[in-house]
Design a protein around this motif. Structure first.
Motif, short mmCIF file in Angstrom:
data_model
loop_
_atom_site.label_atom_id
_atom_site.label_comp_id
_atom_site.label_asym_id
_atom_site.label_seq_id
_atom_site.Cartn_x
_atom_site.Cartn_y
_atom_site.Cartn_z
N SER A 1 -6.49 -2.20 6.77
CA SER A 1 -7.39 -0.87 6.17
C SER A 1 -7.58 0.52 7.90
O SER A 1 -8.39 1.26 7.07
CB SER A 1 -8.99 -1.35 6.58
OG SER A 1 -8.74 -2.87 5.24
N HIS B 1 -4.72 -7.84 5.90
CA HIS B 1 -5.54 -6.61 5.35
C HIS B 1 -6.66 -5.98 6.34
O HIS B 1 -6.53 -4.05 5.74
CB HIS B 1 -6.68 -7.27 4.64
CG HIS B 1 -8.18 -6.99 4.46
ND1 HIS B 1 -7.68 -5.47 3.20
CD2 HIS B 1 -9.44 -6.85 5.06
CE1 HIS B 1 -9.21 -5.34 2.54
NE2 HIS B 1 -9.85 -5.59 3.48
N GLN C 1 -13.08 -5.86 3.56
CA GLN C 1 -13.87 -6.61 2.76
C GLN C 1 -14.65 -7.14 3.25
O GLN C 1 -15.55 -7.42 2.98
CB GLN C 1 -12.69 -7.30 2.18
CG GLN C 1 -11.68 -7.17 1.13
CD GLN C 1 -12.97 -6.15 -0.23
OE1 GLN C 1 -13.49 -6.92 -1.26
NE2 GLN C 1 -12.57 -4.79 -0.46
N THR D 1 -9.40 2.91 5.65
CA THR D 1 -10.26 2.49 4.33
C THR D 1 -11.08 1.72 4.77
O THR D 1 -11.28 0.93 6.26
CB THR D 1 -9.45 1.74 3.34
OG1 THR D 1 -8.56 0.50 3.57
CG2 THR D 1 -8.44 2.76 2.75
N LYS D 2 -11.54 0.97 4.23
CA LYS D 2 -13.31 -0.04 4.17
C LYS D 2 -12.89 -1.16 4.11
O LYS D 2 -12.47 -1.22 2.65
CB LYS D 2 -14.53 0.55 3.48
CG LYS D 2 -15.94 -0.30 3.97
CD LYS D 2 -16.88 -0.16 3.64
CE LYS D 2 -17.59 -1.25 3.74
NZ LYS D 2 -19.37 -1.24 2.64
N LEU E 1 -5.20 3.28 6.86
CA LEU E 1 -5.31 3.97 6.12
C LEU E 1 -6.32 4.58 6.00
O LEU E 1 -7.21 5.37 4.94
CB LEU E 1 -4.88 3.14 5.36
CG LEU E 1 -3.61 2.51 4.41
CD1 LEU E 1 -3.52 2.27 3.21
CD2 LEU E 1 -2.39 3.97 4.97
N ALA F 1 0.74 -0.79 0.02
CA ALA F 1 -0.06 0.25 -0.20
C ALA F 1 0.90 1.17 0.12
O ALA F 1 0.45 1.99 0.03
CB ALA F 1 -1.12 -0.14 1.32
#
Length: 365
Positions: A335, A331, A343, A340-341, A338, A23
């Protein structure tokens, strides 16, 4: 100053380093011992989709798919093989559980096959006669976990991550914007309020006997034993290795801190294995060892931002599923850092749920 410091270079720490550098995040991995040591080296390397709870299924299923997506990139020494998990049913009562598991998996898109007694004999001729059948979860795999951790870390280093071998005595000594604690059973050293208990396990490995066993074999009673958090237990759990060796487990002991072999426990574990697979008694065992895993009271790992230290993230408490869930854990950590949403829903694994003893859930959020 580095963006993120990861404490621990086991499979979870290495997976976090790989995902963060992918990332574009600057990473240093800090480890006092060898890469892929600790619980990573003491495990069976089983990548398995589990169905004890919806949260456990979500994380193991997501992680297993990630492992399968990486399979073609792995070097040979990682020994990734899709062997499948064969859950062995001893009697008709356990076959009822097989039918229930089959429905659960197929409804959620996991390939699984029902085996009757004769199917089971053809799949695994060395199992004893009289077993009722089983369930084959087709895409489960095995991997040599220490090499898998080293490979994941090497990918991170190739993208600019640094590896620092040093002993950390205090989180305050770590200079980074964000810190990830991925030290498994040692996490309670810095976070004594975490709801983590050490679980000691024994393993044994044989000489090379290619073809002796074809799948990861587990008795259905393993699931029942897995829920105990205070009682010692053993279960039939046998794995074929790419080398032709046979890896034999498993045992659980809580409240143990001595890493030495408990010979009574080892004898119980081997006797259980021989009960299901009598010809194991003829094989030569060349090594036995133990390890400690971090277990939580709700059987789910602790993944996410520490509720009282906003620059600290926890990635621990995986118990016997750290190899499987390492990629999914990474993951979720990425998330969280950062913003972010993810999974899958991260809520069931958050540190603030009920994983800090003596404090209620609502006071931590």
């Amino acid at each position: 100053m580095t963006d993120v410091a990861i404490i621990g270079a086991g499979i979870v720490g290495a997976a976090c380093a790989n995902a963060l550098t992918e990332a574009g995040v600057s990473v240093v991995v800090i480890e006092s011992d060898i890469v892929g040591g600790g619980a990573t080296a003491a495990g069976m390397g089983h990548i398995v989709v589990m169905d004890d709870s919806e949260a456990q299924f979500a994380l193991t299923h997501y992680s297993a798919k990630m492992w399968n997506q990486l399979a073609d990139e792995m070097p040979a020494d990682v020994e990734f093989e899709r062997r499948g998990t064969l859950w062995v049913a001893a009697d008709e009562q356990e076959m009822a559980t097989v039918h229930s598991k089959l429905q659960y998996y197929t409804e959620r898109g996991v390939r699984a096959e029902l085996l009757n007694e004769s199917d089971l004999r053809r799949a695994e001729p060395n199992l004893r006669h009289g077993l009722a059948g089983g369930l084959l979860v087709v895409d489960d795999a095995v991997v040599y976990a220490p090499r898998a951790a080293a490979w994941l870390l090497s990918r991170a280093i190739a993208r600019g991550a640094r590896f620092q071998k040093t002993e950390i005595t205090s989180i305050a000594d770590v200079r980074a914007d964000q810190i990830i604690c991925a030290t498994g059973a040692q996490a309670s050293r810095w976070f004594p309020h975490l709801d983590i208990k050490l679980r000691k396990g024994h393993l044994a490995i044989t000489q090379r006997y290619p073809g002796f066993v074809n799948h990861q074999l587990i008795e259905l009673g393993y699931l029942k034993n897995a829920h105990g958090v205070n009682e010692d237990s053993v279960a039939f759990n046998v794995q074929p290795r790419a080398t032709g060796q046979v890896l034999i487990g498993s045992s659980r002991q809580f409240g143990q801190t001595n890493s030495g072999i408990d010979h009574c426990m080892m004898e119980r574990m081997l006797a259980r294995a021989i009960h299901y697979m009598p010809s194991l008694e003829r094989l030569d065992i060349i090594r036995t060892w133990t390890g400690f895993r971090a277990a939580t009271s709700d059987h789910l790992p602790i993944i996410g931002r520490h509720p009282e230290q906003p620059n600290v993230y926890l990635a621990t408490g995986h118990e016997g599923l750290g190899i499987t869930t390492s990629l999914g854990t990474a993951h979720l950590i990425v998330s969280a850092i950062l913003g972010t949403k993810p999974q899958i829903d991260a809520t069931p694994y958050l540190p603030g749920r009920k994983t800090i003893r003596g404090r209620d859930h609502h006071s931590l959020n």
